[in-house]
Design a protein around this motif. Structure first.
Motif, PDB file in Angstrom:
ATOM      1  N   ASP A 144      65.997 -13.070  25.091  1.00 28.38           N
ATOM      2  CA  ASP A 144      65.880 -12.506  26.443  1.00 28.38           C
ATOM      3  C   ASP A 144      64.653 -13.060  27.166  1.00 28.38           C
ATOM      4  O   ASP A 144      64.681 -13.271  28.383  1.00 28.38           O
ATOM      5  N   ILE A 145      63.579 -13.286  26.424  1.00 28.90           N
ATOM      6  CA  ILE A 145      62.362 -13.835  27.046  1.00 28.90           C
ATOM      7  C   ILE A 145      62.650 -15.204  27.653  1.00 28.90           C
ATOM      8  O   ILE A 145      62.212 -15.515  28.766  1.00 28.90           O
ATOM      9  N   GLU A 146      63.449 -16.011  26.915  1.00 30.62           N
ATOM     10  CA  GLU A 146      63.799 -17.331  27.441  1.00 30.62           C
ATOM     11  C   GLU A 146      64.668 -17.220  28.699  1.00 30.62           C
ATOM     12  O   GLU A 146      64.503 -17.976  29.643  1.00 30.62           O
ATOM     13  N   LYS A 147      65.607 -16.259  28.668  1.00 33.13           N
ATOM     14  CA  LYS A 147      66.566 -16.137  29.766  1.00 33.13           C
ATOM     15  C   LYS A 147      65.990 -15.526  31.037  1.00 33.13           C
ATOM     16  O   LYS A 147      66.449 -15.779  32.132  1.00 33.13           O
ATOM     17  N   GLU A 148      65.012 -14.668  30.864  1.00 27.85           N
ATOM     18  CA  GLU A 148      64.572 -13.833  31.998  1.00 27.85           C
ATOM     19  C   GLU A 148      63.153 -14.174  32.419  1.00 27.85           C
ATOM     20  O   GLU A 148      62.288 -13.305  32.456  1.00 27.85           O
ATOM     21  N   HIS A 149      62.921 -15.432  32.686  1.00 26.57           N
ATOM     22  CA  HIS A 149      61.551 -15.862  32.910  1.00 26.57           C
ATOM     23  C   HIS A 149      60.796 -15.158  34.036  1.00 26.57           C
ATOM     24  O   HIS A 149      59.649 -14.757  33.852  1.00 26.57           O
ATOM     25  N   PRO A 150      61.395 -14.994  35.214  1.00 28.41           N
ATOM     26  CA  PRO A 150      60.653 -14.343  36.302  1.00 28.41           C
ATOM     27  C   PRO A 150      60.158 -12.941  35.919  1.00 28.41           C
ATOM     28  O   PRO A 150      59.016 -12.587  36.223  1.00 28.41           O
ATOM     29  N   ASN A 151      60.981 -12.176  35.226  1.00 29.75           N
ATOM     30  CA  ASN A 151      60.557 -10.828  34.837  1.00 29.75           C
ATOM     31  C   ASN A 151      59.441 -10.859  33.793  1.00 29.75           C
ATOM     32  O   ASN A 151      58.538 -10.022  33.807  1.00 29.75           O
ATOM     33  N   VAL A 152      59.513 -11.836  32.878  1.00 34.84           N
ATOM     34  CA  VAL A 152      58.473 -11.968  31.857  1.00 34.84           C
ATOM     35  C   VAL A 152      57.137 -12.264  32.543  1.00 34.84           C
ATOM     36  O   VAL A 152      56.110 -11.654  32.250  1.00 34.84           O
ATOM     37  N   THR A 153      57.164 -13.179  33.486  1.00 36.49           N
ATOM     38  CA  THR A 153      55.955 -13.536  34.223  1.00 36.49           C
ATOM     39  C   THR A 153      55.402 -12.322  34.973  1.00 36.49           C
ATOM     40  O   THR A 153      54.202 -12.057  34.956  1.00 36.49           O
ATOM     41  N   LYS A 154      56.278 -11.583  35.617  1.00 31.77           N
ATOM     42  CA  LYS A 154      55.826 -10.405  36.372  1.00 31.77           C
ATOM     43  C   LYS A 154      55.137  -9.397  35.468  1.00 31.77           C
ATOM     44  O   LYS A 154      54.084  -8.857  35.805  1.00 31.77           O
ATOM     45  N   MET A 155      55.735  -9.137  34.304  1.00 31.76           N
ATOM     46  CA  MET A 155      55.130  -8.155  33.385  1.00 31.76           C
ATOM     47  C   MET A 155      53.725  -8.582  32.993  1.00 31.76           C
ATOM     48  O   MET A 155      52.815  -7.769  32.925  1.00 31.76           O
ATOM     49  N   LYS A 156      53.566  -9.890  32.756  1.00 31.87           N
ATOM     50  CA  LYS A 156      52.237 -10.395  32.370  1.00 31.87           C
ATOM     51  C   LYS A 156      51.251 -10.222  33.529  1.00 31.87           C
ATOM     52  O   LYS A 156      50.127  -9.779  33.343  1.00 31.87           O
ATOM     53  N   ILE A 157      51.674 -10.597  34.715  1.00 27.98           N
ATOM     54  CA  ILE A 157      50.799 -10.464  35.884  1.00 27.98           C
ATOM     55  C   ILE A 157      50.394  -9.018  36.090  1.00 27.98           C
ATOM     56  O   ILE A 157      49.256  -8.717  36.451  1.00 27.98           O
ATOM     57  N   LEU A 158      51.327  -8.114  35.817  1.00 29.76           N
ATOM     58  CA  LEU A 158      51.059  -6.683  36.005  1.00 29.76           C
ATOM     59  C   LEU A 158      50.167  -6.112  34.899  1.00 29.76           C
ATOM     60  O   LEU A 158      49.831  -4.922  34.918  1.00 29.76           O
ATOM     61  N   GLY A 159      49.831  -6.949  33.937  1.00 29.17           N
ATOM     62  CA  GLY A 159      48.876  -6.513  32.919  1.00 29.17           C
ATOM     63  C   GLY A 159      49.482  -5.895  31.673  1.00 29.17           C
ATOM     64  O   GLY A 159      48.772  -5.347  30.832  1.00 29.17           O
ATOM     65  N   ALA A 160      50.814  -5.989  31.532  1.00 29.57           N
ATOM     66  CA  ALA A 160      51.440  -5.423  30.335  1.00 29.57           C
ATOM     67  C   ALA A 160      51.274  -6.382  29.158  1.00 29.57           C
ATOM     68  O   ALA A 160      51.182  -7.594  29.333  1.00 29.57           O
ATOM     69  N   LYS A 161      51.240  -5.804  27.951  1.00 32.15           N
ATOM     70  CA  LYS A 161      51.234  -6.636  26.747  1.00 32.15           C
ATOM     71  C   LYS A 161      52.684  -6.877  26.356  1.00 32.15           C
ATOM     72  O   LYS A 161      53.447  -5.926  26.159  1.00 32.15           O
ATOM     73  N   LEU A 162      53.063  -8.144  26.267  1.00 32.20           N
ATOM     74  CA  LEU A 162      54.444  -8.472  25.939  1.00 32.20           C
ATOM     75  C   LEU A 162      54.539  -8.827  24.458  1.00 32.20           C
ATOM     76  O   LEU A 162      53.833  -9.710  23.981  1.00 32.20           O
ATOM     77  N   VAL A 163      55.401  -8.127  23.719  1.00 32.46           N
ATOM     78  CA  VAL A 163      55.580  -8.405  22.293  1.00 32.46           C
ATOM     79  C   VAL A 163      56.946  -9.065  22.079  1.00 32.46           C
ATOM     80  O   VAL A 163      57.980  -8.412  22.212  1.00 32.46           O
ATOM     81  N   PRO A 164      56.970 -10.378  21.762  1.00 31.06           N
ATOM     82  CA  PRO A 164      58.246 -11.052  21.519  1.00 31.06           C
ATOM     83  C   PRO A 164      58.829 -10.591  20.181  1.00 31.06           C
ATOM     84  O   PRO A 164      58.093 -10.459  19.205  1.00 31.06           O
ATOM     85  N   VAL A 165      60.131 -10.338  20.158  1.00 31.74           N
ATOM     86  CA  VAL A 165      60.776  -9.869  18.934  1.00 31.74           C
ATOM     87  C   VAL A 165      61.665 -10.982  18.389  1.00 31.74           C
ATOM     88  O   VAL A 165      62.645 -11.375  19.030  1.00 31.74           O
ATOM     89  N   GLY A 166      61.307 -11.481  17.214  1.00 32.76           N
ATOM     90  CA  GLY A 166      61.986 -12.653  16.663  1.00 32.76           C
ATOM     91  C   GLY A 166      62.945 -12.347  15.530  1.00 32.76           C
ATOM     92  O   GLY A 166      63.535 -13.236  14.941  1.00 32.76           O
ATOM     93  N   ARG A 167      63.134 -11.074  15.239  1.00 32.42           N
ATOM     94  CA  ARG A 167      64.012 -10.738  14.110  1.00 32.42           C
ATOM     95  C   ARG A 167      65.451 -10.509  14.573  1.00 32.42           C
ATOM     96  O   ARG A 167      65.713 -10.322  15.763  1.00 32.42           O
ATOM     97  N   GLY A 168      66.370 -10.512  13.608  1.00 31.45           N
ATOM     98  CA  GLY A 168      67.776 -10.161  13.863  1.00 31.45           C
ATOM     99  C   GLY A 168      68.394 -10.966  14.993  1.00 31.45           C
ATOM    100  O   GLY A 168      68.295 -12.199  15.020  1.00 31.45           O
ATOM    101  N   THR A 169      68.995 -10.265  15.943  1.00 31.10           N
ATOM    102  CA  THR A 169      69.689 -10.939  17.049  1.00 31.10           C
ATOM    103  C   THR A 169      68.717 -11.466  18.106  1.00 31.10           C
ATOM    104  O   THR A 169      69.117 -12.157  19.029  1.00 31.10           O
ATOM    105  N   ARG A 170      67.436 -11.107  17.978  1.00 30.77           N
ATOM    106  CA  ARG A 170      66.400 -11.497  18.955  1.00 30.77           C
ATOM    107  C   ARG A 170      66.774 -11.069  20.367  1.00 30.77           C
ATOM    108  O   ARG A 170      66.458 -11.750  21.334  1.00 30.77           O
ATOM    109  N   THR A 171      67.490  -9.931  20.483  1.00 24.96           N
ATOM    110  CA  THR A 171      67.828  -9.394  21.815  1.00 24.96           C
ATOM    111  C   THR A 171      67.462  -7.904  21.865  1.00 24.96           C
ATOM    112  O   THR A 171      66.700  -7.419  21.027  1.00 24.96           O
ATOM    113  N   LEU A 172      68.046  -7.206  22.830  1.00 25.76           N
ATOM    114  CA  LEU A 172      67.688  -5.813  23.107  1.00 25.76           C
ATOM    115  C   LEU A 172      67.722  -4.904  21.875  1.00 25.76           C
ATOM    116  O   LEU A 172      66.818  -4.106  21.658  1.00 25.76           O
ATOM    117  N   LYS A 173      68.790  -5.053  21.079  1.00 27.64           N
ATOM    118  CA  LYS A 173      68.985  -4.179  19.916  1.00 27.64           C
ATOM    119  C   LYS A 173      67.753  -4.197  18.999  1.00 27.64           C
ATOM    120  O   LYS A 173      67.276  -3.153  18.545  1.00 27.64           O
TER     121      LYS A 173
END
Ligand SMILES: *Cc1c(COP(=O)(O)O)cnc(C)c1O
Length: 398
Positions: A144-173
């Motif tokens: 999802d991080i790869e697919k949704e770049h504008p939102n990822v960038t916005k979260m970072k700009i807004l000061g959120a800590k982004l934790v990439p999840v690399g296990r399993g399906t690597r998606t929402l679940k």
């Protein structure tokens, strides 16, 4: 008569749906959140602060727009739009994210945690946390991080800590599991913010309460505009928060028909849809009971929608109850219908809707054609389509 809007009871059930299908230690934590919510949300300090932000920060009340050119084009019932797309950050999600961030602050928490799929919930929550002044941590699958770049960038700009999840399906679940594990490390100081009217009690209730403002405003506004209530109100349903936010105010108005619109994707006869209430079976998912799309082992099926905000294999428990009670009718609209409504609304009204919201617009368009010109339909335009513009242009070869 059962007060449909006043549910759930203390146990968190809407009829047989909802509840807390989680281990006992977690039940205790959820009950603490529920008690704190009941206490804090009843104080005038909390209510005043939230109301003030809804007015001066979000821009509430959002207007109702009579979509005259669209109605004339169709030639049937008059269509009205509740403009949640005009809220700060462009959708209804800010309503409950502000509520959750503010609640966390009033409860003395130091960190708000959540997962996000396409990133819409993550951005709305990061926005609310920046405003309220509380740490925000968002878990998101690597795909999802790869697919949704504008939102990822916005979260970072807004000061959120982004934790990439690399296990399993690597998606929402897997992002859900990851965020929840992190939360369980310190539930005393952190707050888990669910993004719709789903999950264990009290989340379906809390998120519903924070979204009810949509319907209460709309009911008064519509009456002022038209001197009567709409004949039909409709909204798209993913988890169901924008829909329940609109419906709750009309629950006791028996003459107002309510319709929730699910994504039929590539067709209800294909595996590529997310029409949970239309085709789902009763079962447990993510800590609560609801209609859901599952395989024969009870595992959630992969779901699909052209609108990523609608592809969830479960649905809010209150919607399940309202379906069984026949108070709300649930219909579905496929990708083609959604795209057609997206383009039509853009070109006859100059309003680019979110693909999620376009499902409800498409339903209203087909329903209006069957109704007389003395009838009215109010659509919840849950969000704006800026985020979808490039995708649609690509898809249609514009
Ligand atoms: C997330 C989202 C939805 C779906 O969520 P609900 O909880 O079903 O409302 C709908 N519309 C927009 C614009 C969204 O961002």
């Amino acid at each position: 008569m059962v007060q449909l809007g006043a549910m759930p009871g203390k146990d968190g059930f809407f009829g047989e749906y909802g509840g807390q299908i989680i281990p006992p230690p977690l039940i205790e934590i959820m009950n603490q959140i529920n008690d704190a919510y009941d206490e804090v949300s009843a104080t005038s300090a909390f209510q005043d602060e939230l109301n003030d932000l809804l007015v001066h920060y979000v821009g509430r009340p959002s207007p109702i727009f009579y979509s005259k050119r669209l109605s004339d084009k169709i030639g049937g019932a008059r269509i009205y739009l509740k403009r949640e797309d005009l809220n700060h950050t462009g959708a209804h999600k800010i309503n409950h994210c502000l509520g959750e961030a503010l609640l966390a602050k009033h409860m003395g928490k130091t960190k708000v945690l959540a997962e996000t799929g396409a990133g819409q919930h993550g951005v709305a929550l990061a926005t609310a946390c920046a405003l309220v002044g509380i740490e925000c941590e968002i878990h998101m699958g690597e795909i999802d991080i790869e697919k949704e770049h504008p939102n990822v960038t916005k979260m970072k700009i807004l000061g959120a800590k982004l934790v990439p999840v690399g296990r399993g399906t690597r998606t929402l679940k897997d992002a859900v599991d990851s965020a929840f594990e992190e939360y369980l490390k310190d539930p005393v100081n952190s707050f888990y913010a669910i993004g719709s009217v789903v999950g264990p009690h009290p989340f379906p209730k809390m998120v519903r309460d924070f979204q009810m403002v949509v319907g209460y405003e709309a009911r008064i506004q519509f009456q002022e505009m038209e001197g009567k209530l709409p004949d039909m109100v409709t909204a798209c349903v993913g988890g169901g928060s924008n829909a329940i936010g609109l419906f709750t105010a009309f629950m006791d108005d028996e003459d107002v028909e309510m319709v929730g619109v699910e994504p039929a994707g590539k067709g209800l006869d294909t595996p590529d849809h997310a029409a949970t209430l239309t085709l789902g079976v009763k079962g447990a998912i993510h800590g609560f009971k609801c209609y859901n799309l599952q395989d024969k082992d009870g595992e959630p099926l992969p779901v699909y929608s052209i609108a990523s905000g609608l592809d969830y294999p479960g649905v809010g428990p209150q919607h399940c109850y309202l379906k069984d009670m026949k108070r709300v009718r649930y219909e579905s609209v496929d990708d083609a219908g959604c795209l057609d409504a997206f383009m039509t609304l853009s070109q006859v009204e100059g309003i680019i809707p979110a693909l999620e919201s376009a499902h409800a617009v498409a339903f209203a368009m087909s329903e209006a054609a069957k109704m007389g010109s003395d009838k009215t339909i109010l659509v919840n335009l849950s969000g704006r389509g800026d985020k979808d513009a490039d995708f649609v242009a690509d898809k249609l070869g514009l």
